[in-house]
Design an enzyme around this catalytic site. Structure first.
Site, PDB file in Angstrom:
ATOM      1  N   CYS A   1      -6.138  -9.912  -5.433  1.00 42.19           N
ATOM      2  CA  CYS A   1      -7.578  -9.669  -5.555  1.00 42.19           C
ATOM      3  C   CYS A   1      -8.429 -10.940  -5.664  1.00 42.19           C
ATOM      4  O   CYS A   1      -9.522 -10.989  -5.080  1.00 42.19           O
ATOM      5  CB  CYS A   1      -7.870  -8.712  -6.703  1.00 42.19           C
ATOM      6  SG  CYS A   1      -7.237  -9.196  -8.313  1.00 42.19           S
TER       7      CYS A   1
ATOM      8  N   ARG B   1       6.029 -11.530  -9.461  1.00 38.97           N
ATOM      9  CA  ARG B   1       5.834 -11.283 -10.884  1.00 38.97           C
ATOM     10  C   ARG B   1       7.153 -11.504 -11.616  1.00 38.97           C
ATOM     11  O   ARG B   1       8.206 -11.030 -11.172  1.00 38.97           O
ATOM     12  CB  ARG B   1       5.318  -9.855 -11.107  1.00 38.97           C
ATOM     13  CG  ARG B   1       3.972  -9.640 -10.430  1.00 38.97           C
ATOM     14  CD  ARG B   1       3.452  -8.241 -10.544  1.00 38.97           C
ATOM     15  NE  ARG B   1       2.205  -8.101  -9.809  1.00 38.97           N
ATOM     16  CZ  ARG B   1       1.550  -6.953  -9.654  1.00 38.97           C
ATOM     17  NH1 ARG B   1       2.024  -5.847 -10.196  1.00 38.97           N
ATOM     18  NH2 ARG B   1       0.422  -6.930  -8.968  1.00 38.97           N
TER      19      ARG B   1
ATOM     20  N   GLN C   1       2.425  -5.798  -1.505  1.00 37.89           N
ATOM     21  CA  GLN C   1       1.506  -4.713  -1.825  1.00 37.89           C
ATOM     22  C   GLN C   1       0.624  -4.395  -0.627  1.00 37.89           C
ATOM     23  O   GLN C   1       0.173  -5.295   0.081  1.00 37.89           O
ATOM     24  CB  GLN C   1       0.614  -5.096  -3.006  1.00 37.89           C
ATOM     25  CG  GLN C   1       1.334  -5.166  -4.341  1.00 37.89           C
ATOM     26  CD  GLN C   1       0.351  -5.362  -5.469  1.00 37.89           C
ATOM     27  OE1 GLN C   1      -0.578  -6.149  -5.370  1.00 37.89           O
ATOM     28  NE2 GLN C   1       0.561  -4.650  -6.568  1.00 37.89           N
TER      29      GLN C   1
ATOM     30  N   ASP D   1      -2.539  -3.806  -0.321  1.00 32.23           N
ATOM     31  CA  ASP D   1      -3.608  -4.021  -1.277  1.00 32.23           C
ATOM     32  C   ASP D   1      -4.957  -3.953  -0.582  1.00 32.23           C
ATOM     33  O   ASP D   1      -5.174  -4.619   0.434  1.00 32.23           O
ATOM     34  CB  ASP D   1      -3.426  -5.412  -1.899  1.00 32.23           C
ATOM     35  CG  ASP D   1      -3.709  -5.431  -3.380  1.00 32.23           C
ATOM     36  OD1 ASP D   1      -4.134  -4.397  -3.913  1.00 32.23           O
ATOM     37  OD2 ASP D   1      -3.506  -6.490  -4.000  1.00 32.23           O
TER      38      ASP D   1
ATOM     39  N   HIS E   1      -9.338  -3.961  -1.368  1.00 32.60           N
ATOM     40  CA  HIS E   1     -10.444  -4.143  -2.302  1.00 32.60           C
ATOM     41  C   HIS E   1     -11.725  -3.755  -1.586  1.00 32.60           C
ATOM     42  O   HIS E   1     -12.011  -4.257  -0.484  1.00 32.60           O
ATOM     43  CB  HIS E   1     -10.487  -5.578  -2.821  1.00 32.60           C
ATOM     44  CG  HIS E   1      -9.275  -5.916  -3.628  1.00 32.60           C
ATOM     45  ND1 HIS E   1      -8.168  -6.539  -3.097  1.00 32.60           N
ATOM     46  CD2 HIS E   1      -8.973  -5.651  -4.931  1.00 32.60           C
ATOM     47  CE1 HIS E   1      -7.242  -6.668  -4.038  1.00 32.60           C
ATOM     48  NE2 HIS E   1      -7.700  -6.148  -5.150  1.00 32.60           N
TER      49      HIS E   1
ATOM     50  N   LYS F   1      -8.495   2.778 -14.606  1.00 31.16           N
ATOM     51  CA  LYS F   1      -7.886   3.125 -13.319  1.00 31.16           C
ATOM     52  C   LYS F   1      -7.432   4.581 -13.307  1.00 31.16           C
ATOM     53  O   LYS F   1      -7.167   5.190 -14.349  1.00 31.16           O
ATOM     54  CB  LYS F   1      -6.689   2.221 -13.015  1.00 31.16           C
ATOM     55  CG  LYS F   1      -5.463   2.478 -13.885  1.00 31.16           C
ATOM     56  CD  LYS F   1      -4.291   1.595 -13.458  1.00 31.16           C
ATOM     57  CE  LYS F   1      -3.079   1.849 -14.385  1.00 31.16           C
ATOM     58  NZ  LYS F   1      -1.932   1.007 -14.037  1.00 31.16           N
TER      59      LYS F   1
ATOM     60  N   HIS G   1     -10.382  -1.802  -6.822  1.00 31.70           N
ATOM     61  CA  HIS G   1      -9.029  -2.260  -6.481  1.00 31.70           C
ATOM     62  C   HIS G   1      -8.206  -1.037  -6.092  1.00 31.70           C
ATOM     63  O   HIS G   1      -8.237  -0.014  -6.787  1.00 31.70           O
ATOM     64  CB  HIS G   1      -8.350  -2.910  -7.686  1.00 31.70           C
ATOM     65  CG  HIS G   1      -9.096  -4.056  -8.293  1.00 31.70           C
ATOM     66  ND1 HIS G   1      -8.622  -5.348  -8.244  1.00 31.70           N
ATOM     67  CD2 HIS G   1     -10.263  -4.101  -8.975  1.00 31.70           C
ATOM     68  CE1 HIS G   1      -9.471  -6.137  -8.884  1.00 31.70           C
ATOM     69  NE2 HIS G   1     -10.469  -5.402  -9.345  1.00 31.70           N
TER      70      HIS G   1
END
Length: 672
Positions: A354, A383, A401, A403, A405, A486, A532
């Site tokens: 992000c 991670r 991911q 991902d 946004h 979330k 997100h």
């Protein structure tokens, strides 16, 4: 049900004619405050209670807690030196921790289970006894050091463990034999079943190491896990479920089907995908890309590492550093004397995509006419999961991911959330997941940034979007990320297990930190809201979930090998190769097995490899220009003209059918 003053709950249950045997036996009652009470409980005034049967979740929890006491008694009967830790019920079972001189063996487990069954058969009663003081408890538990530690915690009312011992008081549960003699006891809050005959189905499962109170600086104990149910039938069902879960384990299937591996040379939690696994992963990603393009997303890419300044700005170094790999100190330059001429700086492997997307948004001025701006990336992140947490593909250290946004105006937020949630659910259904519920994670009061007003707005926006979906919404207090609440989509697989899939977070904070703006219709500069969204969560984890959901028998559109041709004899190979060429021209993945094994051996091999379609051909098929279908379940359709076979196979794959094809559901002639 009413329990009159001076009457025990058990007497009221009996007076009401409620069962005391079998799966529906009443094991405890729930009072008006929601607290579970033993059947020996006698209220001081008339009260209304709810009877709790053995086959309810609360009833099973009481059964399992009681079984843990029986296990502890069996251990101390067998091992004189054993010291007691704690023994709570957990999902589908229970455990108890022990300090013993040596680890338990499989033979020990069998002997302990046999002793438990003897105790259960003897019909011991569980009898609650209140201790009047901490001093009395210390005297009674002088030989149990871990229990003494729990007693000492009673003097600290701010400690969570207080509630684990006995709520507002210290209590012991004695196991009393048929002669009225106390044969064993344990410091415990309760409640428990009336006696051990309420434990009809108990089994010990395994042993593991555990640290006292979960702290690795404490003594390592031996933890015995078991399971207990309200009937032998439910126990058998559970054991079969566990066996099926083992058969579906994606790590085993991944090795058997040659999909992926975890080489020691690479490192824990860092998978490599083999060619067949690569095909499945590519199909997962390609279909997702296609759907995102149709939904108006724009694709971006970002590097795997960055200077620490980016994560300082985003707050990740303040709030997420423990989950990141250590810094790499780079760019330092030394002069000829070894003195620093140019200082170095820290770089980090990115744990999130992000912050990069914020930089892309900020790279030039933005107008309200561009919003909502939907940025999408298959971004690899890293991670630092602890080694004990890493598990196959479902908990890795390196992941990709899907991902996204979304930057939008306040007026666009609600509609964007509803549309986004619908998009997520529809796409998950396309991959064959159908059973969903939602979880709303709200602010962790100890770990958040931003103001209360924006958190309230974000939380209510998510709650409204969730309600519009019609799905069950389960609260998750304190489960939000530090920058915003979330919704997570929880999907149940073929075994009924819940997996967290997509997450949708509303963020007012990071646009503020990065100074993101757009020009409003009146010419003023306004702050966008950021959403997100990760759809799969990670490709690796989603791959593992689907592997277990389908037990490795992937839908034909995802299968690495979609069709394999098996000739009855060598002279039939050329016919199948011609069919294979036609299917490849239609984009299907096809092999012809022209090896030396007999036909039946080839069929077994490719069935084991879970190929969805096998095309068989013998002399009659060649003469008539046909093939015969054989499916994973062993069913067959014989003598299908090649033109019809090619059309049927192509149609099935292009429709992305998720069912496993069989002779009953596969249309050998495509409808016009």
């Amino acid at each position: 049900m009413k329990v009159p003053a001076g009457t025990t709950a058990g007497e009221a249950v009996a007076g009401a004619g409620l069962p005391n045997k079998g799966p529906e036996a009443i094991v405890v009652v729930r009072d008006a405050a929601g607290e579970l009470r033993d059947l020996s409980w006698a209220p001081e005034s008339d009260v209304e209670v709810e009877a709790v049967p053995a086959d309810s979740e609360d009833g099973r929890g009481v059964i399992r807690h009681s079984a843990a006491h029986v296990l502890a008694q069996a251990v101390q009967d067998t091992f004189d030196d054993a010291k007691l830790g704690i023994g709570p019920p957990v999902k589908d079972g229970f455990y108890y921790d022990f300090d013993v001189d040596r680890p338990f063996t499989p033979d020990d487990l069998r002997a302990l289970e046999k002793r438990m069954k003897q105790i259960i058969k003897s019909g011991q009663k569980f009898s609650r006894r209140r201790l009047d003081s901490v001093e009395e408890a210390r005297a009674e538990l002088a030989d149990e050091p871990y229990k003494l530690e729990l007693v000492d915690l009673k003097s600290d009312v701010d400690t969570d463990e207080v509630m684990e011992v006995g709520g507002g008081e210290l209590t012991v549960y004695d196991n009393v034999d048929r002669h009225g003699e106390v044969v064993w006891g344990d410091l415990c809050r309760g409640p428990h079943v009336p006696h051990t005959r309420y434990l009809p189905a108990v089994k010990l499962m395994r042993v593991a190491a555990a640290y006292w109170r979960g702290d690795q600086s404490n003594q390592q104990l031996q933890r015995i896990y078991g399971t207990a149910w309200e009937s032998k039938e439910r126990l058998d069902e559970h054991l079969e479920w566990l066996a099926e879960a083992e058969r579906r384990d994606h790590r085993r299937i991944g090795a058997e089907l040659d999909l992926f591996s975890f080489p020691d040379e690479v490192g824990s939690g860092l998978p490599v995908f083999h060619p067949k696994g690569g095909i499945i992963r590519r199909e997962l990603e390609d279909y997702s890309r296609k759907r995102h393009e149709q939904a108006g997303y724009e694709f971006v890419y970002s590097p795997h590492i960055t200077k620490d300044a980016l994560f300082k700005t985003s707050g990740h170094l303040d709030w997420y550093k423990d989950g990141m790999f250590p810094a790499m100190h780079l760019d330092e330059e030394l002069d000829a004397d070894g003195e620093v001429r140019k200082p170095g700086q820290d770089y980090y492997l990115k744990p999130m995509n992000c912050p990069f997307h914020n930089l892309i948004y900020r790279s030039r001025g933005r107008s309200y006419r561009e919003l909502p701006l939907r940025l999408f990336e298959f971004g690899s992140v890293y991670r630092y999961e602890k080694s004990g947490v890493v598990h196959g593909l479902t908990r890795v250290r390196g992941m990709t991911q899907d991902d996204a946004h979304i930057y939008c105006t306040p007026d666009q937020l609600q509609e964007e959330l509803k549309s986004l949630l619908g998009f997520v659910l529809d796409l998950l259904r396309d991959y064959g997941l159908e059973d969903f519920y939602l979880e709303l994670s709200t602010r962790n009061e100890q770990k958040y940034v931003g103001d209360d007003a924006s958190w309230d707005l974000a939380t209510e926006a998510l709650r409204e979007a969730a309600a519009s979906s019609g799905l069950e919404l389960v609260p998750d207090p304190g489960g939000a990320a530090f920058y915003g609440p979330k919704i997570s989509v929880q999907a149940r697989d073929a075994l009924g297990r819940s997996w967290q899939m997509s997450t949708i977070q509303v963020d007012y904070h990071l646009p503020e930190l990065f100074g993101l703006e757009y020009t409003a219709p009146d010419g003023s500069k306004q702050r966008p809201i950021k959403i997100h969204r990760a759809l799969f969560g990670s490709i690796e984890r989603f791959f593992g979930v689907l592997t277990e959901h389908y037990a490795g028998a992937f839908p034909a559109w995802l299968a690495p090998v979609q069709v394999v041709g098996i000739p009855i004899a060598d002279e039939h190979v050329e016919h199948l190769r011609e069919v294979a060429d036609r299917l490849r021209a239609e984009g299907l993945r096809v092999e012809v097995d022209a090896g030396d094994e007999r036909m039946q051996k080839k069929i077994r091999t490719h069935t084991t490899q879970k190929v969805p379609f096998q095309l068989l051909a013998g002399g009659q098929d060649v003469e008539s220009g046909a093939v015969s279908f054989r499916f994973r379940d062993g069913s067959q359709i014989n003598g299908v003209p090649v033109d019809d076979a090619v059309a049927a196979l192509t149609g099935w794959v292009r429709r992305r059918e998720n069912a496993s094809p069989t002779a009953e559901n596969f249309p050998v002639v495509e409808p016009a």
